[in-house]
Design a protein around this motif. Structure first.
Motif, short mmCIF file in Angstrom:
data_model
loop_
_atom_site.label_atom_id
_atom_site.label_comp_id
_atom_site.label_asym_id
_atom_site.label_seq_id
_atom_site.Cartn_x
_atom_site.Cartn_y
_atom_site.Cartn_z
N SER A 43 9.65 -4.18 -6.08
CA SER A 43 8.57 -3.56 -5.31
C SER A 43 8.88 -2.11 -4.95
N SER A 47 6.00 0.76 -4.82
CA SER A 47 5.67 1.46 -3.58
C SER A 47 5.82 2.96 -3.72
N THR A 196 -6.20 -13.01 -8.45
CA THR A 196 -5.37 -11.81 -8.53
C THR A 196 -5.41 -11.16 -9.89
N ASN A 199 -6.26 -7.57 -10.00
CA ASN A 199 -5.27 -6.49 -9.88
C ASN A 199 -5.26 -5.61 -11.13
N ASN A 206 -4.79 4.23 -7.12
CA ASN A 206 -3.79 4.67 -6.13
C ASN A 206 -2.54 5.26 -6.76
N THR A 272 -0.67 -10.23 -4.46
CA THR A 272 -1.44 -9.03 -4.19
C THR A 272 -0.47 -7.86 -4.01
N PRO A 273 -0.93 -6.63 -4.16
CA PRO A 273 -0.03 -5.49 -3.94
C PRO A 273 0.65 -5.51 -2.58
N THR A 274 -0.07 -5.97 -1.56
CA THR A 274 0.53 -6.04 -0.22
C THR A 274 1.67 -7.04 -0.17
N GLN A 275 1.46 -8.20 -0.75
CA GLN A 275 2.54 -9.21 -0.81
C GLN A 275 3.73 -8.70 -1.61
N VAL A 277 4.72 -5.55 -2.13
CA VAL A 277 5.46 -4.49 -1.46
C VAL A 277 6.25 -5.03 -0.28
N SER A 278 5.71 -6.00 0.43
CA SER A 278 6.35 -6.48 1.66
C SER A 278 7.50 -7.45 1.41
N SER A 279 7.67 -7.90 0.18
CA SER A 279 8.68 -8.92 -0.11
C SER A 279 10.01 -8.29 -0.49
#
Length: 477
Positions: A43, A47, A196, A199, A206, A272-275, A277-279
């Motif tokens: 990730s 990011s 998903t 995606n 972005n 998802t992109p949020t999942q 990046v946060s992992s």
């Protein structure tokens, strides 16, 4: 008068065994290239560059860039087929201080912290299936198991090198199985028509337009393919190095690039992109979303992969210290081999001790951020040595020869990427460069200063002899 007879005493040279073939080279490279970054933190690249499309491009581009760098290393590895890898090349071309700086940076910023990181990661993923998903294994238990893993692999590397190479092939298979497993689950999700898939409707949405951010993404991507350098430290133990090493590079990188791209696509099919990046453990998050019952399998496979990378690292990294001692850049004791097993016990013990310190100190993360900074500096040294030899000794025998254009390209892009990374992260990258530069005064004090007190020399000699007798080790021929 008694008959005089000539008594001939046969001596056996103390050398490393040539026990590594093409299959073993490929196994080591596939296991250690990218180490376990594809399971832990891919990730970081996403990011930085901002979009799925550019992320995939960067992964492919970084793989090709690493092939370019690796081929430069291979040329010098066949010119100087001795243990030590980059340290040996730079020392032979630019002299003792430059070589010492390489060994210093490699020892301080890569080997010990990297071993500790791998031990800790392997331990976490081995223990995780025995705890609820929302409960982390106890930190002390993780470190104790990590220390046991490190100790076990050190013993294997010290006593039976041939067995270690067989174990490495098995552990490499575990990493490949884990990657194929994730790719297969991605195909299953795709066949189910999971939401998903959206995606991939606009994969360049972005995308970052900042050149510095893109350069930083490439900088990180070079790290996630890193680790292949250790194969150059095994030249003395490869049966046909000029033939097998280049072949192993092409075979291994082809396998790794294809696998890593497909795994990233699978991640984005599920997360998802949020999942994403946060992992901090994407492989586990990946299975927990749709296949929670398979999470223990992924944990075990990732843990075994970490053990495989650690095993390969112990084989290669200890040879840098071993070669440094043979050149007088480390205490003599670290350049000795065990008389029966013909492996560098003192060098392995030294790095294992440093790795254990890092493991229990908990100060691993900041050092891991320095690894790619040192790798870039090391590459600049190595490629500069290659170009210098092409200029000064054009007729020097080169069993393998990379393209001159390739070498110049590697030099330029490594310099530019390091420069952009320094601009983006001046504190951390700057500190890494300061630590590397600190090798110069250490070299003066430890190596150049020949007139050390006699008392110091006597004590050093006695300690060396005592350790030599207790471990049954000897200097190499």
């Amino acid at each position: 008068m008694a008959d005089q007879t000539n008594v001939q005493i046969e001596t056996q040279e103390i050398r490393m065994k040539k026990s590594i073939n093409l299959l073993h080279c490929v196994a080591v490279l596939v296991a250690v290239t990218g180490h376990i970054s594809i399971f832990i933190s891919p990730s970081v690249i996403f990011s930085t560059v901002g979009s799925i499309g550019l992320t995939i491009i960067v992964w492919v581009f970084a793989g090709l860039l690493n092939i370019s760098v690796c081929l430069c290393f291979v040329e010098l590895a066949t010119v100087f087929p001795s243990s030590g890898g980059p340290y040996a090349y730079v020392t032979n071309v630019f002299g003792g201080m430059s070589g010492f700086i390489i060994m210093w940076g490699y020892t301080v910023l890569i080997i010990g912290p990297f071993w500790a990181y791998l031990c800790y990661t392997a331990s976490v993923y081995i223990l995780k299936p025995f705890f609820p998903l929302d409960c982390e294994p106890p930190a002390l238990g993780v470190k104790i198991l990590g220390a046991w893993i490190l100790t076990t692999l050190v013993v294997l590397n010290c006593i039976y090198m041939k067995y270690v190479t067989k174990v490495q092939t098995f552990l490499t298979a575990s990493k490949v199985v884990g990657l194929i497993f994730i790719i297969t689950l991605g195909v299953v999700v795709l066949s189910r028509g999971h939401e998903t898939k959206s995606n991939f409707e606009d994969v360049f949405e972005n995308t970052s337009t900042d050149p510095g951010s893109i350069a930083l993404g490439i900088f990180y991507s070079l790290f996630v393919y890193g680790g292949w350098q250790i194969v150059c430290g095994l030249m003395e133990e490869v049966k046909e190095p000029s033939r097998d090493i280049p072949r192993a590079v092409y075979i291994s990188f082809t396998i790794v690039i294809v696998q890593y791209v497909l795994v990233n696509i699978s991640y984005f099919l599920v997360l998802t992109p949020t999942q994403f990046v946060s992992s901090n453990a994407v492989a586990l998050t990946f299975t927990q979303v749709h296949f929670p019952f398979l999470s223990p399998i992924v944990s075990i496979l990732v843990g075994m992969s970490a053990v495989g990378v650690l095993n390969a690292s112990i084989m290669g990294h200890s040879r840098v210290v071993f070669a440094g001692a043979r050149n007088g850049h480390m205490p003599t004791i670290f350049g000795m081999l065990h008389m029966q097993y013909l492996t560098p016990w003192p060098a392995i013990f030294l790095k294992a001790a440093w790795g254990a310190v890092m493991l229990f100190s908990g100060g691993i993360e900041i050092f891991m951020q320095f690894i790619q900074a040192f790798s870039s500096v090391m590459t600049l040294f190595v490629v500069s040595a290659l170009l210098y030899l092409r200029w000064k000794q054009p007729k020097l025998p080169r069993p393998y020869k990379t393209s001159l254009v390739n070498a110049i390209f590697v030099l330029l892009y490594q310099f530019l990427v390091l420069l952009f990374a320094l601009y983006q992260k001046p504190e951390r990258i700057g500190l890494a460069l300061v630590i590397i530069a600190a090798g110069a005064p250490v070299y003066w004090f430890g190596v150049s200063w020949k007139s050390k007190p006699e008392a110091y020399k006597r004590i050093s000699k006695k300690v060396t002899m005592a350790v030599q007798k207790s471990l049954l080790i000897s200097k190499t021929s």
